[in-house]
Design an enzyme around this catalytic site. Sequence first.
Site, PDB file in Angstrom:
ATOM      1  N   LYS A  84      26.341  45.249  26.411  1.00  0.00           N
ATOM      2  CA  LYS A  84      26.752  44.525  27.626  1.00  0.00           C
ATOM      3  C   LYS A  84      28.224  44.142  27.489  1.00  0.00           C
ATOM      4  O   LYS A  84      28.664  43.728  26.407  1.00  0.00           O
ATOM      5  CB  LYS A  84      25.890  43.268  27.781  1.00  0.00           C
ATOM      6  N   SER A 159      21.956  39.030  34.717  1.00  0.00           N
ATOM      7  CA  SER A 159      23.262  39.647  34.721  1.00  0.00           C
ATOM      8  C   SER A 159      23.361  40.886  33.830  1.00  0.00           C
ATOM      9  O   SER A 159      24.320  41.652  33.961  1.00  0.00           O
ATOM     10  CB  SER A 159      24.315  38.634  34.254  1.00  0.00           C
ATOM     11  N   SER A 183      18.925  36.354  32.007  1.00  0.00           N
ATOM     12  CA  SER A 183      19.744  37.548  32.217  1.00  0.00           C
ATOM     13  C   SER A 183      19.335  38.775  31.426  1.00  0.00           C
ATOM     14  O   SER A 183      19.853  39.862  31.674  1.00  0.00           O
ATOM     15  CB  SER A 183      21.213  37.236  31.918  1.00  0.00           C
TER      16      SER A 183
END
Lengths: 515, 575
Positions: A84, A159, A183
């Site tokens: 990420k 996210s 997330s």
Amino acid sequence: MRTVCAAAQASLLKSIQQNVATKQQSAVEVTQAYLQQLKSVEGQVHSFLTVNEERALAQAAAVDAAIARGEAAGPLAGVPIAIKDSICTAGLRTTAGSRVLDSYLPPFDATAVARLKAAGAVLIGKTNLDEFCMGSSTENSAYQVTRNPWDTARVPGGSSGGSAAAVAARQCAAALGSDTGGSIRQPAHFCGVVGLKPSYGRISRFGLIAYGSSLDCIGPLTHSVEDAARLLNVMAGPDSSDATCSKEAVPDFTAQLQPAGALNDKCLAGLRVGLISQTIGEGVAPGVMGAVNGALQHLQQLGAEVEEVSLPTFDLGLPAYYVLALSEASSNLSRYDGVRYGQRASDDAAARDLRHMYANTRGAGLGPEVKRRILMGSYALSAGYYDAYYKRAQQVRTLVQQELQAALQQYDVLLCPTAPTPAYKIGEKSSDPLAMYKGDLMTININLAGLPAVTVPCGFTEEAGVQLPVGVQFVGRMFEEASLLRVAHVYEQTAGVAGSAQPQVVAGREQLVAA
Amino acid sequence: MKASALRQGQCVVGQLFTAAHRARVQPDGRLLRASRATSQLAASHTPAAELVAPTRRRICQAAAAAAAAPAAAAAAADTSVAQEYEAVIGIETHVQLLTRTKAFCSCPNQYGDEPNTNICPVCMGHPGSLPMLNQEAVNLAIRAGIALNANIARRSKFDRKQYFYADLPKGYQISQYDVPVCSAGFLEVDTPEGVKRFGITRAHLEEDAGKNVHGGADSLSGSSHTLVDFNRAGVPLLEIVSEPDMRSARDAAAYGAELRRICRFLGISDGNMAEGSMRCDVNVSVRPKGQEQFGMKVEVKNMNSFSNMQKAIEFEIERQVSLLQAGRGAEVVQETRLWDEGRQETSSMRTKEGLADYRYFPEPDLPDLEITEQQIEQVKASMAELPVAKRERYLSLGLPKADVLILADELATADFFDAAMAAGAPAKAAANWIMGDIMAACKERKMGMDGLAITPGALAEMITLIEGGTISGKIAKDVLPRLLDGEGNAGVKAFVEKEGLVQISDESAVEAMVDAVLAANPNQLAQYCSGKTKLAGFFTGQVMKESAGRVNPGLMNKILMKKLAAAAAAAAEAA
């Protein structure tokens, strides 16, 4: 007793590692195969912000060379992993999804990344996310909107949407995400993969670009529970660079994970499962509830005792979470001022002094959701409001924590949906921040309490003629990921959901690893 | 002329520089040149136009206004002013702690290095970096707490103090807000009016900011850009806050000096005010005597020595009193004023329009700071002697108080004195030599006693040689400069022997020298015999001269007087 052996999800990471270690398939071959798949679907999914092709191949070649020299293969030898973009990678562009860090090259690897590398993993690229992890759909990225591989008209969740989509689309073998209020788990649910949020402090936060420091956790997104356990094995443990990282002993998280063939039909006998009442009422999509109920019934069939447990403070968590996370965020994001690194507003006449330089840099560099959260957080911390907001929220946090801990005295695991709905359409909620925030209801309390939780695929629901995955969330006791993962693994290996269907974009391309 | 112009120029730069928040005067070409190389990393384009110019204007206006008031006060200067009003003074002192590394990362804590060389992702506030607390800083805070008779919190915490400035990498300073590591202490200070006790409200740990250097012009007003040096960012500070217990500028200076002594004696800080490792912000207010309520408080900054601090406070008291007396009390406003050393006055830097909101909240990156009894005991056990204990010990040696205050003022002096005594020197003799010739030499060479090559052992040996009659006091005085350079460190006795400086105390040798001088000066001898007894001094001088000063003066005198008396008697008899 008869053994259950459904379409068991084997450990992809184990297969790759063994193939590479025994030279059946080289790390370079594995990496090339994944890079090819990455590129072939990227035009549909948009999950990557940076593809690390050259260096990934070089890393893979180094893994092969070490094995050729007779060195022991690392536990993740040749495994292509996506990271990420809120997690720092030395010399590899890391944006946190923000323009303000558009060309930022971190001078160091996050501790989690350094440990993956040391275990032989190959960094295939950096995945898209909501800017500074602020969002639940990845629509808040300053760069692109990632599509859900099951239906590219829908969001992948967020996210860590880029990581979840990349795993689901077979663009990588596994990915790292970060979870401040759900997330990792919510995108895992939206994309039909496994998402683990470990206990707070289990994995070092060093190198994780901070959003809500007291809540942030790095964790894996994978195809199987065992893969998540394997990544946790590598990343967990104390770190001299993070004072909030736990010194708790790290067990072998795969030790309790028995192969499907060794599980009998009452292998969860005596397990006490608490279904959180507040998560199953009104507002939960029937398709989601149906899949979760199916999971409950399956657990009961395996001998688990399932009861509803009511947590009266559960609904208080959402406002408390948004006060605390945003307060911390407003402070954590102050450093993006254009002085030392990252983007600075151009030196035009408007930037004639420090104040204007700040205003222009932050005005241009930060997106609307980030600004909204900085404003709310700054407000909550302002003189005269601190007691009413921040302090009160801390008190609520303590209550939520105590109640969850008490429930976990009574039950071995708690269970609930991951989010009230399956993946929704792109643009459907982006204009209504409050509706978006409400979607975090089922995950945020777990962050407030610091507990470990894992989302595992438990079924599908049909929306407008499209099959969308649903994930069920298991919540465990603090630092007891090992037993949490055991339950999730047993469920996964016996329920026959995982691997039973493939997303649109990977149809016909499932086999990337030599069998 | 040139020097004074330069000095004045520096003051202006220094003051305006401080006006842009931080008092670190160093108009130094080296720094600017070096900064350019790193400007890509740490340059910021700045306040030149907006921040600076108005600030300067304010200073000038305020300075003009302020200059008028004390002038009037000075004209009316009499003791009645001081009798009617009373000053109330409190001091906030920032002390840089003498740790090897910074407060929250492992960068060296070092002053004066090339800009932006002692930096890392943590103290530069890079994304994803996290602070790790330096336990050495905590131990120094505990040490200070013990020395200041304060409570040491067994559990405290860190908080974020938030504001934007180019020298503050994270946009917040890690500090301590409501639970400081030390609280409720006191400091006792020896003043001419006796021992006074000043309360310490609190002392808390925090990190320092970087340093802004304005460039592109000789002074800030025309500067085109600002460079930031982050070497200081993250250096550990202890902020020590006193109660408003001081009533005069002298009290305040005495408090500051004793605090500095404690810091230096205990290795807490080097207390170097000129380099900014000790910075005092003074809160001054005045009120009519007998009034309970405090007057309006004014903060005074930018004093780089205690004598400047004293002058700044005296100026400020006078300014406030004269405004009150003139019925212009409303003009005493809550503000920050800077001491201008060149003009010898304070001038307004900024007015505090309401309190700044720093949006403090607990630092989530650091666990609570726990201090165990064991840790406190360990710090206690490793603590050096406090200045007050040292003074008491010196007094108990029978030294006069004036000597004690000098010897126990600087650690290097006290250490030298103690070591000389340990090497066998009698206290008073050692004290006299140290306070006399040795301190004079230090002053001349602009160094502390630890900068001299001479060992305390050499001083002790020299004193022993004087007292044993091996060398005369005069010889000692003459050779001391060479001893200070370390020439006698291998043995003072061997040195004076080698140099032929040993005192002549052999009776027959002295007698022979006296005889020779008398024989060589028959005229003077005859005059002496005829009654000019003042000539005895002439003969003493001659013998001294012949012996190159080495003759034992007492012995020589005894023999000379005996010989002269005999000669005079013989002459009288002959007549």
